[in-house]
Design a protein around this motif. Structure first.
Motif, PDB file in Angstrom:
ATOM      1  N   CYS A 161       0.930  -1.081   0.121  1.00  0.00           N
ATOM      2  CA  CYS A 161      -0.029   0.033   0.043  1.00  0.00           C
ATOM      3  C   CYS A 161       0.959   1.237   0.065  1.00  0.00           C
ATOM      4  N   VAL A 162       0.715   2.033  -1.011  1.00  0.00           N
ATOM      5  CA  VAL A 162       1.378   3.196  -1.259  1.00  0.00           C
ATOM      6  C   VAL A 162       0.620   4.658  -0.824  1.00  0.00           C
ATOM      7  N   ILE A 163       0.908   5.437   0.073  1.00  0.00           N
ATOM      8  CA  ILE A 163       0.267   6.559   0.734  1.00  0.00           C
ATOM      9  C   ILE A 163       0.949   7.768   0.004  1.00  0.00           C
ATOM     10  N   GLY A 164       0.218   8.531  -0.683  1.00  0.00           N
ATOM     11  CA  GLY A 164       0.519   9.594  -1.359  1.00  0.00           C
ATOM     12  C   GLY A 164       0.234   9.924  -2.725  1.00  0.00           C
ATOM     13  N   GLY A 165       0.269  11.036  -3.420  1.00  0.00           N
ATOM     14  CA  GLY A 165      -0.236  11.254  -4.876  1.00  0.00           C
ATOM     15  C   GLY A 165       0.902  12.050  -5.489  1.00  0.00           C
ATOM     16  N   ALA A 166       2.020  12.380  -4.849  1.00  0.00           N
ATOM     17  CA  ALA A 166       3.229  13.147  -5.556  1.00  0.00           C
ATOM     18  C   ALA A 166       4.180  12.099  -5.985  1.00  0.00           C
ATOM     19  N   ASN A 167       5.411  12.678  -6.399  1.00  0.00           N
ATOM     20  CA  ASN A 167       6.418  12.138  -7.352  1.00  0.00           C
ATOM     21  C   ASN A 167       6.762  11.008  -6.529  1.00  0.00           C
ATOM     22  N   SER A 168       7.239  11.130  -5.388  1.00  0.00           N
ATOM     23  CA  SER A 168       7.837   9.788  -4.417  1.00  0.00           C
ATOM     24  C   SER A 168       6.840   8.776  -4.485  1.00  0.00           C
ATOM     25  N   ALA A 169       5.603   8.972  -4.292  1.00  0.00           N
ATOM     26  CA  ALA A 169       4.480   8.047  -4.126  1.00  0.00           C
ATOM     27  C   ALA A 169       4.219   7.286  -5.503  1.00  0.00           C
ATOM     28  N   ARG A 178       5.838  -2.872 -10.892  1.00  0.00           N
ATOM     29  CA  ARG A 178       6.591  -3.578 -12.271  1.00  0.00           C
ATOM     30  C   ARG A 178       7.405  -4.728 -11.815  1.00  0.00           C
ATOM     31  N   LYS A 179       7.950  -5.010 -10.437  1.00  0.00           N
ATOM     32  CA  LYS A 179       8.565  -5.846  -9.911  1.00  0.00           C
ATOM     33  C   LYS A 179       7.500  -7.220  -9.340  1.00  0.00           C
ATOM     34  N   GLY A 180       6.249  -6.877  -9.719  1.00  0.00           N
ATOM     35  CA  GLY A 180       5.292  -8.016  -9.212  1.00  0.00           C
ATOM     36  C   GLY A 180       4.563  -7.904  -8.087  1.00  0.00           C
ATOM     37  N   ALA A 181       4.469  -6.675  -7.427  1.00  0.00           N
ATOM     38  CA  ALA A 181       3.671  -6.343  -6.178  1.00  0.00           C
ATOM     39  C   ALA A 181       2.446  -6.127  -6.382  1.00  0.00           C
ATOM     40  N   ASN A 182       1.413  -6.597  -5.525  1.00  0.00           N
ATOM     41  CA  ASN A 182       0.117  -5.988  -5.938  1.00  0.00           C
ATOM     42  C   ASN A 182      -0.186  -4.817  -5.232  1.00  0.00           C
ATOM     43  N   VAL A 183      -0.274  -3.451  -5.832  1.00  0.00           N
ATOM     44  CA  VAL A 183      -0.303  -2.187  -5.353  1.00  0.00           C
ATOM     45  C   VAL A 183      -1.640  -1.683  -5.057  1.00  0.00           C
ATOM     46  N   THR A 184      -1.818  -0.994  -3.976  1.00  0.00           N
ATOM     47  CA  THR A 184      -2.682  -0.168  -3.778  1.00  0.00           C
ATOM     48  C   THR A 184      -2.179   1.276  -3.585  1.00  0.00           C
ATOM     49  N   LEU A 185      -2.667   2.186  -4.021  1.00  0.00           N
ATOM     50  CA  LEU A 185      -2.635   3.780  -3.993  1.00  0.00           C
ATOM     51  C   LEU A 185      -3.591   4.236  -3.081  1.00  0.00           C
ATOM     52  N   VAL A 186      -3.305   5.079  -2.073  1.00  0.00           N
ATOM     53  CA  VAL A 186      -4.204   5.925  -1.098  1.00  0.00           C
ATOM     54  C   VAL A 186      -3.706   7.189  -1.252  1.00  0.00           C
ATOM     55  N   LEU A 187      -4.723   8.201  -1.494  1.00  0.00           N
ATOM     56  CA  LEU A 187      -4.513   9.646  -1.711  1.00  0.00           C
ATOM     57  C   LEU A 187      -5.478  10.220  -0.891  1.00  0.00           C
ATOM     58  N   ARG A 188      -5.203  11.421  -0.418  1.00  0.00           N
ATOM     59  CA  ARG A 188      -6.165  12.424   0.313  1.00  0.00           C
ATOM     60  C   ARG A 188      -6.834  13.210  -0.519  1.00  0.00           C
ATOM     61  N   GLU A 189      -6.155  13.433  -1.644  1.00  0.00           N
ATOM     62  CA  GLU A 189      -6.873  14.307  -2.630  1.00  0.00           C
ATOM     63  C   GLU A 189      -7.514  13.593  -3.542  1.00  0.00           C
ATOM     64  N   ASN A 190      -8.115  14.349  -4.607  1.00  0.00           N
ATOM     65  CA  ASN A 190      -9.176  13.734  -5.497  1.00  0.00           C
ATOM     66  C   ASN A 190      -8.550  13.315  -6.848  1.00  0.00           C
ATOM     67  N   SER A 212      -4.945  -2.281 -12.964  1.00  0.00           N
ATOM     68  CA  SER A 212      -3.436  -2.879 -12.472  1.00  0.00           C
ATOM     69  C   SER A 212      -3.183  -2.265 -11.111  1.00  0.00           C
ATOM     70  N   ILE A 213      -3.442  -0.978 -10.886  1.00  0.00           N
ATOM     71  CA  ILE A 213      -3.044  -0.632  -9.534  1.00  0.00           C
ATOM     72  C   ILE A 213      -4.263  -0.157  -8.913  1.00  0.00           C
ATOM     73  N   LYS A 214      -4.998  -0.506  -7.895  1.00  0.00           N
ATOM     74  CA  LYS A 214      -6.023  -0.158  -7.408  1.00  0.00           C
ATOM     75  C   LYS A 214      -5.739   1.243  -6.681  1.00  0.00           C
ATOM     76  N   ALA A 215      -6.539   2.328  -6.713  1.00  0.00           N
ATOM     77  CA  ALA A 215      -6.540   3.782  -6.113  1.00  0.00           C
ATOM     78  C   ALA A 215      -7.716   3.965  -5.337  1.00  0.00           C
ATOM     79  N   TYR A 216      -7.326   4.605  -4.054  1.00  0.00           N
ATOM     80  CA  TYR A 216      -8.560   5.226  -3.374  1.00  0.00           C
ATOM     81  C   TYR A 216      -8.510   6.632  -3.251  1.00  0.00           C
ATOM     82  N   PHE A 217      -8.997   7.305  -3.914  1.00  0.00           N
ATOM     83  CA  PHE A 217      -9.066   8.839  -3.869  1.00  0.00           C
ATOM     84  C   PHE A 217      -9.813   9.534  -2.868  1.00  0.00           C
ATOM     85  N   LEU A 247       4.043   1.899   2.095  1.00  0.00           N
ATOM     86  CA  LEU A 247       5.241   2.949   1.880  1.00  0.00           C
ATOM     87  C   LEU A 247       4.612   4.264   1.888  1.00  0.00           C
ATOM     88  N   ALA A 248       4.814   4.841   3.094  1.00  0.00           N
ATOM     89  CA  ALA A 248       4.167   6.175   3.386  1.00  0.00           C
ATOM     90  C   ALA A 248       4.786   7.311   2.884  1.00  0.00           C
TER      91      ALA A 248
END
Length: 327
Positions: A161-169, A178-190, A212-217, A247-248
């Protein structure tokens, strides 16, 4: 020995200040608590800069990279070559523990982990990468929660689970995916931050659109356990996901306590801007200056290497003029 100037921070801006002091014939020392350009060393292994190589140059040393935008590894090599050329008076792995102004000597006493120095002027060029913005949620202290992202291989075939919506996230989300992880993205923004590198933004948007990547806005993290993460969604529901790593990538901030302990005043608004003159970069303390991203307080996207290199020239010029008036 009384130094003309002591520079705290051995990153690109601290090095640039040292180069300007060298040019002016000022006595100086640069103190760095870690390795040369320590913050850059701690950047993600596969990071590519947003700035082009020529905009990262200091000290009249050309920065040649394979592509217009250099990688972390190329930047480390470049700044080592800058140090080799200029032979800057730098003390590595020597952290500053205290700075005190002595009016009767018109000087500062600087205490470090190894020695004590005296200097007429101080330049603080410490950046902000050492202090992550915390989420302040239950489970954030677990070992699987990381505020620094290094190499994507570690997360292969894991629930990330990756937290954030800027460059590092966004970089972390795409690279681990792309290395095979099952990735979820969580963003405070829309939406994905408009500051995301323009060649990366379509990639993440397409991966989200295709699923491919699940995102919660408009979402936030409620809690983290050993095997799960609980997410508050925009419709008020709590979703529990299987999770191996968090990954916060929530951003970073300057060391405000260090600045306050010295005596630098900080604005009491949300931006916590350290007090400084916008022309000379001198703080509310006589002969104590800021340079680089530390000037922005919580507005960490205001200053970066490309546009704050000029701080070094302005600060050292002001110090030089003052020293000449006293000589």
């Amino acid at each position: 020995m009384m130094l003309d100037v002591l520079i705290v921070g051995g990153g690109p801006i601290g090095m640039a200040a040292g180069i300007e002091a060298e040019k002016k014939g000022l006595s100086y020392v640069i103190l760095e608590k870690g390795c040369l350009v320590n913050s850059l060393y701690n950047y993600p292994t596969n990071m590519t800069f947003f700035s082009t190589s020529e905009k990262l140059e200091i000290g009249d040393v050309p920065f040649i990279s394979h592509n217009p935008r250099p990688t972390r590894q190329e930047a480390l090599e470049y700044y080592r070559r800058v140090q080799t050329k200029w032979n800057l008076q730098m003390k590595l792995f020597e952290g500053v523990t205290g700075i005190k102004r002595l009016e009767e000597e018109d000087a500062y006493h600087v205490h470090t982990s190894k020695a004590t120095y005296k200097a007429h002027s101080i330049v603080i060029a410490t950046g902000f990468f050492d202090f992550p913005n915390m989420m302040n949620v239950e489970g954030e202290e677990l070992p699987k929660v990381k505020h620094y992202y290094d190499d994507p291989h570690l997360y292969a075939f894991s629930n990330v689970c990756v937290i954030g919506g800027a460059n590092s996230a966004i970089d972390a989300a795409l690279q681990t995916y792309r290395k095979g992880a099952n990735v979820t993205l969580v963003l405070r923004e829309n939406e994905i931050s408009p500051r995301v590198k323009y060649w990366v933004k379509p990639d993440i948007e397409n991966r989200i659109e295709e699923g491919s990547i699940k995102a919660y806005f408009n979402a936030s993290v409620e809690a983290i356990t050993e095997n799960t993460i609980l997410i508050n969604t925009e419709n008020g529901e709590t979703v529990t996901l299987d999770n191996d790593f968090v990954l916060a990538m929530t951003g970073y901030q300057p060391d405000f306590s260090f600045l306050k302990n010295i005596g630098v005043t900080i604005s009491d608004d949300e931006f916590k801007t350290p007090t400084h003159d916008t022309e000379t970069y001198e703080t509310n303390l006589s002969n104590l200056y800021l340079a680089g991203v530390v000037c922005g307080g919580m507005k960490t996207s205001t200053w970066f290497i490309e546009n704050s290199r000029v701080h070094a020239e302005k600060v050292i010029e002001n110090i030089y003029q003052k020293r000449m008036q006293l000589s």
